[in-house]
Design an enzyme around this catalytic site. Structure first.
Site, mmCIF file in Angstrom:
data_model
loop_
_atom_site.group_PDB
_atom_site.id
_atom_site.type_symbol
_atom_site.label_atom_id
_atom_site.label_comp_id
_atom_site.label_asym_id
_atom_site.label_seq_id
_atom_site.Cartn_x
_atom_site.Cartn_y
_atom_site.Cartn_z
ATOM 1 C CE LYS A 95 -4.450 -1.605 1.601
ATOM 2 N NZ LYS A 95 -4.236 -2.981 2.120
ATOM 3 C CD GLU A 117 -11.599 4.228 2.710
ATOM 4 O OE1 GLU A 117 -11.681 5.449 2.433
ATOM 5 O OE2 GLU A 117 -11.027 3.408 1.979
ATOM 6 C CB SER A 385 -0.063 -8.177 -1.090
ATOM 7 O OG SER A 385 -0.821 -9.038 -0.253
HETATM 8 C C1 LIG Z 1 -5.074 -4.095 1.819
HETATM 9 C C2 LIG Z 1 -4.332 -5.329 1.511
HETATM 10 C C3 LIG Z 1 -4.724 -6.212 0.468
HETATM 11 C C4 LIG Z 1 -5.975 -6.006 -0.335
HETATM 12 O O1 LIG Z 1 -6.004 -4.869 -1.146
HETATM 13 P P1 LIG Z 1 -5.853 -4.926 -2.711
HETATM 14 O O2 LIG Z 1 -6.208 -3.561 -3.142
HETATM 15 O O3 LIG Z 1 -6.777 -5.982 -3.244
HETATM 16 O O4 LIG Z 1 -4.436 -5.275 -3.005
HETATM 17 C C5 LIG Z 1 -3.950 -7.316 0.202
HETATM 18 N N1 LIG Z 1 -2.840 -7.587 0.931
HETATM 19 C C6 LIG Z 1 -2.427 -6.784 1.930
HETATM 20 C C7 LIG Z 1 -1.204 -7.150 2.687
HETATM 21 C C8 LIG Z 1 -3.147 -5.629 2.259
HETATM 22 O O5 LIG Z 1 -2.745 -4.838 3.265
#
Ligand SMILES: *Cc1c(COP(=O)(O)O)cnc(C)c1O
Length: 405
Positions: A95, A117, A385
Site C-alpha cells: 500500500k 477510511e 502483498s
Molecule cells: C489491503 C491489503 C490487500 C488487499 O487490497 P488490494 O487492493 O486488493 O491489493 C492485500 N494484501 C495486503 C497485505 C493488504 O494490506
C-alpha cells in the site's frame, strides 16, 4: 481498439469497457476533473517521476526481491513457486507504493490534508506514514468495532501524527467508515484530498492507484527474466479491491504466454451468501461508492454483508479494471476459503521462514493448488502483498491449537 487495449487504459470518462466511470455530485465532479487533469500532467513530468523513483528506492526499499521457494516447491511437488516480496517494503505491504504517490499529488495540488477510511488499519497506517513523509495533515475514519479489534494500528497512526476519527453508526466497520470519510471530505474538497486505498472509487482513482502500484510488475518482469531466463508462466495475486494484483499483472497483460490468476476470499464458502467476499465469482454488475463494477448486492442493489478471515479482502465491490478483465477472460478469477488461507499461512511460515499477511496467504494457497497440477518446469510468481505481523495474535487465538500452539 482491441478489447485488451480497453482493459489497459480507461476512456476519458474513466470506463474500462462498461465498468468504472464517476457517479458523484456535480460539485465533486468538478474537483475530480481537476485531480484527473493534474494527475495526467504530473505523471509525465520528469521531476515527479524522479521524486517517485527516489522515494521508492531510498524510503520504501525498492526494488523488492523475488525469492524462489525451494522447500515449498519440493513439498508441493509440481511447478516452481516464486514470491515477489512486497512484504519487505517499509510499513510491510504494497500500500505504501500508492500512498506516497497520492501524498505527493495532494501537495502538488496545493492540498494541506489527506483523508481516508481504513478497515483493519493497513491503509490508514500507510497513508499516515506518507503524510508524515511528505508533510501533510492526515485524518483517518475508522469504525469503532475495528478500532477495538485493531488497537496496534490505531496507535501506530496516532504516533505518526494522524487523527483517527471513530465511526459510531451502523455496523461501525468499513462501509460506514467510507461513508463517514466521504462526508468529511465533501465538507472541504478544496483543501483536502481523499486518498483511496485500492483501485476502486470514481475515476481517476482506479487508474491512478493502478499506475502507482504497477512498479511491482515492472520490476518483476525484469527480475524474473534475470533469474530464470524466461517470463513466468503463471501469476497469482489476492484480490480485495485489487491494487496489489493489478500492480503485478499490468506489466504482463500483453504477454499471451502468461496465465494470470486473481484470488478472491471464499470465507466460509462461496455458496453461503454473506459469508464470503468473492465479488467476481458470485457478484453481478452494479454501483458502489461512485463507480460501476461487479458487486455482491441484494435485489435492491444494496451491498450484501461480506466475510473473510482477511479483513483487507473484505469488500463487496472490486476494481472496475478487474471487472472488465474478468469479462474478457484475460485474468482467471478464482477463490480460496478461510481454512486453506490459514493453512498456507503456516505452510509458508514453516517451510520458508516467511510469515505472510492473511490476505497474501490466499494467493499462496492458490499457488500451492495450481503447482500440484503443473509440471516441474512450469513457474508461478506469487505477489506476496504483505507481511503477517499484524495477524499473529488473531491467528494464534483462533487457529493456534490446530497448528500445535
Ligand atoms: C489491503 C491489503 C490487500 C488487499 O487490497 P488490494 O487492493 O486488493 O491489493 C492485500 N494484501 C495486503 C497485505 C493488504 O494490506
Amino acid at each position: 481498439m482491441t478489447k485488451l487495449d480497453a482493459a489497459l487504459m480507461p476512456d476519458v470518462h474513466g470506463f474500462f469497457g462498461e465498468y468504472g466511470g464517476s457517479f458523484v455530485p456535480p460539485q465533486l465532479q468538478t474537483i475530480l476533473d481537476e485531480i484527473t487533469a493534474e494527475y495526467l500532467r504530473i505523471k509525465e513530468d520528469p521531476e515527479f517521476k524522479k521524486e517517485m523513483a527516489y522515494y521508492m528506492k531510498q524510503y520504501v526499499g525498492r526494488p523488492s526481491p523475488i525469492f524462489f521457494c525451494e522447500r515449498l516447491t519440493k513439498k508441493v511437488g509440481g511447478a516452481k513457486i516464486y514470491l515477489k516480496r512486497e512484504d519487505l517494503n517499509h510499513t510491510g505491504a504494497h500500500k505504501i507504493n500508492h500512498c506516497i504517490g497520492e501524498a505527493i499529488l495532494a501537495k502538488k495540488l496545493g492540498k494541506t490534508k489527506i483523508i481516508a477510511e481504513t478497515g483493519a488499519g493497513q491503509h490508514g497506517v500507510a497513508l499516515a506514514t506518507a503524510a508524515a513523509l511528505i508533510g501533510l495533515e492526515c485524518e483517518i475514519h475508522m469504525g469503532e468495532v475495528d478500532i477495538a479489534k485493531e488497537h496496534p494500528n490505531v496507535v501506530r497512526m496516532q504516533i505518526l501524527g494522524a487523527k483517527v476519527v471513530p465511526v459510531t453508526h451502523g455496523l461501525k466497520t468499513l462501509k460506514e467508515a467510507v461513508d463517514s470519510a466521504f462526508e468529511a471530505y465533501l465538507k472541504d474538497p478544496v483543501t483536502q484530498l481523499y486518498a483511496i486505498g485500492s483501485v476502486v472509487g470514481p475515476h481517476p482513482f482506479p487508474m491512478m492507484v493502478r499506475d502507482f502500484q504497477s512498479v511491482i510488475g515492472t520490476e518483476a518482469r525484469v527480475q524474473f527474466q534475470e533469474l530464470t531466463g524466461k517470463l513466468p508462466d503463471n501469476l497469482v495475486a489476492c484480490v480485495g479491491g485489487g491494487s496489489n494484483a493489478l500492480g503485478l499483472f499490468t506489466a504482463f497483460l500483453n504477454d499471451e504466454s502468461v496465465n494470470i490468476y486473481g484470488v478472491e476470499p471464499a470465507g466460509h464458502g462461496v455458496e453461503i451468501p454473506g459469508k464470503h467476499a468473492a465479488t467476481l465469482t458470485k457478484g453481478t454488475p452494479g454501483m458502489i461508492h461512485g463507480f460501476k463494477c461487479y458487486n455482491l448486492q441484494d435485489e435492491n442493489g444494496e451491498p450484501l454483508p461480506v466475510h473473510s478471515v482477511a479483513s483487507g479482502l473484505d469488500y463487496p465491490g472490486v476494481g472496475p479494471q478487474h471487472s472488465y478483465l474478468h469479462d474478457i477472460k484475460r485474468v482467471n478469477y478464482t477463490h480460496i476459503d478461510d481454512n486453506d488461507a490459514i493453512d498456507a499461512f503456516f505452510t509458508l511460515s514453516r517451510l520458508e521462514g516467511i510469515i505472510p499477511a492473511i490476505e497474501s496467504a490466499h494467493a499462496v494457497a492458490y499457488a500451492i493448488k495450481l503447482a500440484q497440477k503443473l509440471p516441474h518446469e512450469a513457474t508461478i510468481l506469487v505477489n506476496l502483498s504483505g507481511r503477517g505481523d499484524k495477524d499473529i495474535d488473531f491467528v494464534v487465538e483462533n487457529f493456534g491449537k490446530k497448528y500445535g500452539i
